[in-house]
Design an enzyme around this catalytic site. Structure first.
Site, PDB file in Angstrom:
ATOM      1  NE  ARG A 101      -3.869   0.509   1.919  1.00  0.00           N
ATOM      2  CZ  ARG A 101      -5.084   0.482   2.485  1.00  0.00           C
ATOM      3  NH1 ARG A 101      -5.314   1.164   3.606  1.00  0.00           N
ATOM      4  NH2 ARG A 101      -6.056  -0.203   1.946  1.00  0.00           N
ATOM      5  CG  HIS A 128      -8.418  -0.161  -2.732  1.00  0.00           C
ATOM      6  ND1 HIS A 128      -7.546  -1.185  -2.411  1.00  0.00           N
ATOM      7  CD2 HIS A 128      -9.130   0.094  -1.588  1.00  0.00           C
ATOM      8  CE1 HIS A 128      -7.716  -1.519  -1.151  1.00  0.00           C
ATOM      9  NE2 HIS A 128      -8.663  -0.767  -0.627  1.00  0.00           N
ATOM     10  CD  GLN A 131     -12.765  -2.701  -0.631  1.00  0.00           C
ATOM     11  OE1 GLN A 131     -11.976  -2.539   0.282  1.00  0.00           O
ATOM     12  NE2 GLN A 131     -13.896  -3.373  -0.477  1.00  0.00           N
ATOM     13  CG  ASP A 224     -13.808   5.588  -0.894  1.00  0.00           C
ATOM     14  OD1 ASP A 224     -13.708   5.281   0.318  1.00  0.00           O
ATOM     15  OD2 ASP A 224     -12.821   5.834  -1.622  1.00  0.00           O
ATOM     16  CB  CYS A 261     -14.013   0.252   0.201  1.00  0.00           C
ATOM     17  SG  CYS A 261     -13.535   1.974   0.421  1.00  0.00           S
ATOM     18  NE  ARG A 289      -9.789  -5.795   0.450  1.00  0.00           N
ATOM     19  CZ  ARG A 289      -9.111  -4.753   0.941  1.00  0.00           C
ATOM     20  NH1 ARG A 289      -9.754  -3.810   1.597  1.00  0.00           N
ATOM     21  NH2 ARG A 289      -7.806  -4.628   0.750  1.00  0.00           N
TER      22      ARG A 289
HETATM   23  N1  NVA Z   1     -10.301   6.279  -1.135  1.00  0.00           N
HETATM   24  C1  NVA Z   1      -9.917   5.813   0.194  1.00  0.00           C
HETATM   25  C2  NVA Z   1     -10.030   4.344   0.287  1.00  0.00           C
HETATM   26  C3  NVA Z   1      -9.737   3.774   1.663  1.00  0.00           C
HETATM   27  C4  NVA Z   1      -9.827   2.285   1.720  1.00  0.00           C
HETATM   28  C5  NVA Z   1      -8.499   6.272   0.498  1.00  0.00           C
HETATM   29  O1  NVA Z   1      -7.635   6.200  -0.389  1.00  0.00           O
HETATM   30  O2  NVA Z   1      -8.255   6.709   1.632  1.00  0.00           O
HETATM   31  N1   CP Z   2     -11.156  -0.818   2.573  1.00  0.00           N
HETATM   32  C1   CP Z   2      -9.871  -0.779   2.987  1.00  0.00           C
HETATM   33  O1   CP Z   2      -8.913  -0.915   2.202  1.00  0.00           O
HETATM   34  O2   CP Z   2      -9.723  -0.598   4.325  1.00  0.00           O
HETATM   35  P1   CP Z   2      -8.377  -0.288   5.117  1.00  0.00           P
HETATM   36  O3   CP Z   2      -7.901   1.070   4.698  1.00  0.00           O
HETATM   37  O4   CP Z   2      -8.770  -0.355   6.564  1.00  0.00           O
HETATM   38  O5   CP Z   2      -7.352  -1.339   4.753  1.00  0.00           O
END
Ligand code: NVA
Ligand code: CP
Length: 305
Positions: A101, A128, A131, A224, A261, A289
């Site tokens: 990540r 992502h 997800q 989201d 998500c 997931r």
């Molecule tokens: N769009 C959000 C997704 C979190 C799982 C982010 O990037 O923070």
């Molecule tokens: N949906 C998701 O990726 O959650 P986290 O940011 O908690 O990993």
């Protein structure tokens, strides 16, 4: 050939269906798949916070018989300026796959280019894709199939979830709609690629600033957070017409389900009554997931030798 999963269109439509079929089998036989027996290790690296992704990869790798090696930017040399290329070369000598990540998509592309083991995108600013595999598994469980279904996403059109829905749903032969402020549209290059994929799969792509038009008759409503990680302080007033409320849900198909998500902010991008209501499938989505990512790892490892 090493296979990576850096964005949703790294899987062809047939490959995505294989992974989702496998995800259903993995879910039905939770401890029956042991490709990492040994144990072989998988590096799981985080440059941003995470609950679900950290949990599901850690549990999933262990359930596959492997050893999850979780590292945060703040506790690794990557966070102190060691290059991605050097990190990639060190990791490939010791682990069977790398899950990361991070921020820019170019960072994970550099990691993949520099290593012989599969690299999996656990969220970047742009995509992502893990997800979306879980989301597609959740929609399949509800409807039995994906082709021809309509998923409407609301809120920030320029973020990772919007982009991954565009590519992932088009790959699945779905009709994907993005309802977002005109000033926050998805990346035109992603819309173009999704439209090309949809032309082959029988799906379609619609981007609109009219939330009612996006919701009308849809089979899945998804949203989201309006403020993605790294965007703190952002003005969110322009997203308010795109909140997933009871009124918006009333426009969707009578059997529609709702996805998010997570983490969710009740009363902002989604009404609490919708998130916690009978149409919500967000807890199945969060659980999936685990199953979808286990299936993805099994599939990538099988093909990468
Ligand atoms: N769009 C959000 C997704 C979190 C799982 C982010 O990037 O923070
Ligand atoms: N949906 C998701 O990726 O959650 P986290 O940011 O908690 O990993």
């Amino acid at each position: 050939m090493t296979r990576h999963f850096l964005r949703d269109d790294d899987l062809t439509p047939a490959e995505q269906a294989e992974v989702l079929d496998l995800a259903a089998r993995v879910k039905a036989d939770r401890f029956g798949f042991r490709p990492l027996e040994g144990p072989r290790s998988v590096a799981v690296l985080f440059d941003k916070p995470s609950t679900r992704t950290r949990l599901s990869f850690t549990a999933g790798i262990a359930e596959l018989g492997g050893n999850p090696l979780v590292m945060d930017a703040g506790t690794s040399q990557l966070g102190r300026g060691e290059t991605i290329a050097d990190t990639a070369r060190v990791l490939e000598r010791q682990v069977s796959a790398i899950v990361w990540r991070t921020a820019g998509q170019e960072r994970i592309e550099e990691m993949a280019a520099g290593t012989a083991v599969p690299v999996v995108n656990a969220l970047t600013d742009e995509f992502h894709p893990c997800q979306i595999l879980a989301d597609l598994q959740t929609v399949r469980e509800h409807r039995g199939g994906l082709a021809g279904a309509t998923l409407a996403y609301f809120g920030d059109g320029a973020n990772n979830m919007a982009h991954s829905y565009l590519l992932g749903c088009a790959t699945a032969g779905m009709h994907v709609r993005v309802g977002a402020p005109a000033s926050q549209p998805p990346d035109p290059a992603v819309v173009k690629r999704a439209t090309e994929i949809a032309a082959d799969t029988g799906g379609s792509v619609t981007v609109t600033d009219d939330p009612a038009a996006a919701a009308d008759g849809a089979d899945v409503l998804a949203t989201d957070t309006w403020v993605s990680m790294g965007q703190d302080g952002k003005d969110t007033a322009l997203y308010e017409p795109y909140a997933v409320t009871e009124d918006l849900l009333a426009r969707a198909d009578g059997d529609a389900i709702v996805l998010h998500c997570l983490p969710a902010y009740r009363g902002r991008e989604i009404a609490g009554s919708v998130l916690d209501g009978p149409r919500s499938r967000v807890w199945d989505e969060a659980e999936n997931r685990l199953h979808a990512q286990k299936a993805l790892l099994v599939w990538l490892l099988e093909r990468s030798g």
